[in-house]
Design a protein around this motif. Sequence first.
Motif, short mmCIF file in Angstrom:
data_model
loop_
_atom_site.label_atom_id
_atom_site.label_comp_id
_atom_site.label_asym_id
_atom_site.label_seq_id
_atom_site.Cartn_x
_atom_site.Cartn_y
_atom_site.Cartn_z
N GLY A 31 -2.98 3.41 -5.72
CA GLY A 31 -4.05 4.12 -6.68
C GLY A 31 -3.76 5.57 -6.73
O GLY A 31 -2.58 6.04 -6.29
N SER A 32 -4.81 6.18 -7.27
CA SER A 32 -4.51 7.70 -7.33
C SER A 32 -5.52 8.46 -6.05
O SER A 32 -6.62 7.82 -6.13
CB SER A 32 -4.90 8.28 -8.64
OG SER A 32 -4.71 9.61 -8.73
N PRO A 33 -5.07 9.26 -5.16
CA PRO A 33 -4.01 10.21 -5.54
C PRO A 33 -2.70 9.41 -4.81
O PRO A 33 -1.59 9.71 -4.90
CB PRO A 33 -4.26 11.53 -4.94
CG PRO A 33 -5.43 11.09 -4.02
CD PRO A 33 -6.20 10.19 -4.59
N ILE A 34 -3.10 8.59 -3.86
CA ILE A 34 -1.94 7.62 -2.79
C ILE A 34 -2.53 6.25 -2.63
O ILE A 34 -3.66 5.93 -3.21
CB ILE A 34 -1.87 8.53 -1.70
CG1 ILE A 34 -2.99 8.45 -0.80
CG2 ILE A 34 -1.24 9.71 -1.61
CD1 ILE A 34 -2.74 8.76 0.93
N GLY A 35 -1.66 5.45 -2.44
CA GLY A 35 -2.07 4.14 -2.12
C GLY A 35 -2.85 3.90 -0.89
O GLY A 35 -3.04 4.81 -0.21
N THR A 36 -3.61 2.75 -0.68
CA THR A 36 -4.44 2.52 0.37
C THR A 36 -3.95 1.10 0.84
O THR A 36 -3.91 0.09 0.37
CB THR A 36 -5.80 2.42 -0.24
OG1 THR A 36 -6.30 3.42 -0.75
CG2 THR A 36 -6.83 1.96 1.09
N LEU A 37 -3.84 1.10 2.37
CA LEU A 37 -3.86 -0.10 3.11
C LEU A 37 -4.85 -0.56 3.78
O LEU A 37 -5.59 0.19 4.43
CB LEU A 37 -2.63 0.15 3.93
CG LEU A 37 -2.09 -1.22 4.97
CD1 LEU A 37 -0.42 -0.84 5.42
CD2 LEU A 37 -3.05 -1.16 6.22
#
Length: 311
Positions: A98-104
């Motif tokens: 996703g924006s602004p970075i990915g999520t784990l």
Amino acid sequence: MDILTEALASMRTAHPASVRTEGRAPWALQLPPVAGAGFHVVLYGTCWLVPADPAAAGGAVPLSPGDVIFLRDGRGHVLADTPDTPPVDAEACRIDHGSPIGTLTIGGDGARTSLLCGNYHLDQGRPHPMVRQLPAVIHLPTRHGRHPELAAAVQLLGTELENPRIGSSGIVPALIDSLLLYVLRAWFEDQPPAAAAGWAAALRDSAVAPALNAIHEAPATAWTVESLADRAGLSRAAFARRFTSMVGEPPMAYLTRWRMTTAARLLRESEAPLTAVAAQTGYGSEYAFAKAFKREFGQAPGGFRRETRAA
């Protein structure tokens, strides 16, 4: 001349990689070794950093909101809600891009912890001695007024990641890129002057720091031990001993190292012809430069440029 900025820039091979990690107890994440240097920022909640080797000095490290961890050599480790929670391999976890970075996302339905995790792509094959002398793991708490600039950067990152808005996709990578400088500056400034050693002492030393600045500002200058000692106000022998004890190598060896590091960066990042690279790094001819470069890197400058560009 900012030696810290230059030293890190000389080692960077790509932009940082990062992901937001959302854990709910019970959770534990097994993180493999990475090429470069790893980092974690605790944005919310608490957790533990558990070394891959149970016998490692210091053992498990408790982390609180605002804490920053820097792993000099990207060693493998575990992040967990408690040190006893069985870990899951990070490579088996799904990342929502996703924006602004990915999520784990990992874990159950218990207490929440939110972290920014990632790594800086630094060339560990030829680490700058300033970085090589750092502890393997640096833990910097930012609560209670400690490290205010680093704390501000962490707060800004947390805000942008928690509530992304217009511009966040540009702001977050820039903040992550700057975070490395904030972390290392905070660590160097934490070292008590009376007990500082190595580069932590060299950067403050009234004789060694000016010599380092001179080398970084003008690597093409025909420096000698005598001319650097004159700038430091010491005899040749006294200066050489002091420089070597702090920097970890003699003045002329460091000069050659920095010239070759500068040359490698020019070859990697610019279209400058070899004659220009030679001139900018203190060599009077392309032949002399190529010979010195091959001795240092094991290949000719042209081959190095083609290989690094292809990579």
